[in-house]
Design a protein around this motif. Structure first.
Motif, PDB file in Angstrom:
ATOM      1  N   VAL A 111     -25.320   4.197  16.890  1.00 31.65           N
ATOM      2  CA  VAL A 111     -25.122   4.290  15.544  1.00 31.65           C
ATOM      3  C   VAL A 111     -25.695   5.421  15.092  1.00 31.65           C
ATOM      4  CG1 VAL A 111     -25.514   3.046  13.372  1.00 31.65           C
ATOM      5  CG2 VAL A 111     -25.220   1.796  15.511  1.00 31.65           C
ATOM      6  N   VAL A 112     -25.049   6.242  14.378  1.00 29.72           N
ATOM      7  CA  VAL A 112     -25.507   7.518  13.452  1.00 29.72           C
ATOM      8  C   VAL A 112     -25.121   7.323  12.018  1.00 29.72           C
ATOM      9  CG1 VAL A 112     -25.219   8.847  15.759  1.00 29.72           C
ATOM     10  CG2 VAL A 112     -23.166   8.807  14.021  1.00 29.72           C
ATOM     11  N   ARG A 113     -25.823   8.275  11.447  1.00 32.21           N
ATOM     12  CA  ARG A 113     -25.335   8.148   9.829  1.00 32.21           C
ATOM     13  C   ARG A 113     -24.785   9.529   9.592  1.00 32.21           C
ATOM     14  NH1 ARG A 113     -28.064   4.699   6.209  1.00 32.21           N
ATOM     15  NH2 ARG A 113     -29.747   3.740   7.031  1.00 32.21           N
ATOM     16  N   HIS A 114     -23.670   9.089   8.442  1.00 33.86           N
ATOM     17  CA  HIS A 114     -22.606  10.266   8.155  1.00 33.86           C
ATOM     18  C   HIS A 114     -23.129  10.329   6.635  1.00 33.86           C
ATOM     19  CE1 HIS A 114     -19.412  10.286  11.410  1.00 33.86           C
ATOM     20  NE2 HIS A 114     -20.622   9.852  12.140  1.00 33.86           N
ATOM     21  N   ASP A 115     -22.993  11.591   6.204  1.00 34.56           N
ATOM     22  CA  ASP A 115     -23.056  11.565   4.704  1.00 34.56           C
ATOM     23  C   ASP A 115     -21.660  11.267   4.035  1.00 34.56           C
ATOM     24  OD1 ASP A 115     -25.688  12.757   4.735  1.00 34.56           O
ATOM     25  OD2 ASP A 115     -25.028  14.830   5.291  1.00 34.56           O
ATOM     26  N   VAL A 116     -22.098  10.465   2.884  1.00 37.32           N
ATOM     27  CA  VAL A 116     -20.987  10.257   2.108  1.00 37.32           C
ATOM     28  C   VAL A 116     -21.462   9.886   0.498  1.00 37.32           C
ATOM     29  CG1 VAL A 116     -19.693   8.668   3.588  1.00 37.32           C
ATOM     30  CG2 VAL A 116     -21.498   7.783   2.121  1.00 37.32           C
TER      31      VAL A 116
END
Length: 139
Positions: free
Chosen positions: A58-63
């Motif tokens: 799991v990774v974080r994506h900017d939104v």
């Protein structure tokens, strides 16, 4: 039959993960094969939990409004059902990954949302739209 989404995911310890979906989220079970897999009625969608050893990375994506965890899946609920799920999470003493918060305040897409992980670290986003008919207005 309406269009039902089917998603199969690794569950880790199947028994432990089934308890999360049934006892905490309030889902019911359907077909299955003992110790191998089981279908969960995920608010009218077919979520199949598979006994497994692996966990998904799991990774974080900017939104807009921050960084969300990917991959994730989820469901749009009525405000009453959304609040009931939050109550069951609190009663179970579980922690959110991202606490409930409002997005798009004052916009036609305004929603309350939160992120939580199941026992195998599958990330779920649960949300309630203020104007659910605006999600896909031309549909």
């Amino acid at each position: 039959m309406s269009a039902i989404v089917h998603l199969a995911i690794p569950a880790g310890d199947l028994g432990k993960t089934v308890k999360f979906y049934t006892d905490v989220l309030g889902c019911t079970l359907g077909n299955g094969e003992a110790g191998r897999w089981v279908d969960v009625n995920f608010w009218g969608n077919e979520l199949t939990l598979h006994q497994s050893e692996e966990k998904l990375p799991v990774v974080r994506h900017d939104v807009e409004m921050g960084a969300v965890l990917v991959p994730h899946f989820g469901v749009h609920l009525t405000q009453a059902d959304f609040d009931a799920v939050k109550d069951r999470i609190a009663a179970a003493g579980l922690s959110y990954i991202d606490e409930p918060y409002r997005r798009f305040k004052g916009d036609k897409y305004e929603q309350e949302t939160f992120f939580i992980a199941d026992p195998n670290n599958n990330v779920l986003e649960i949300k309630s739209m203020v104007n659910p008919d605006m999600l896909f207005p031309d549909a």
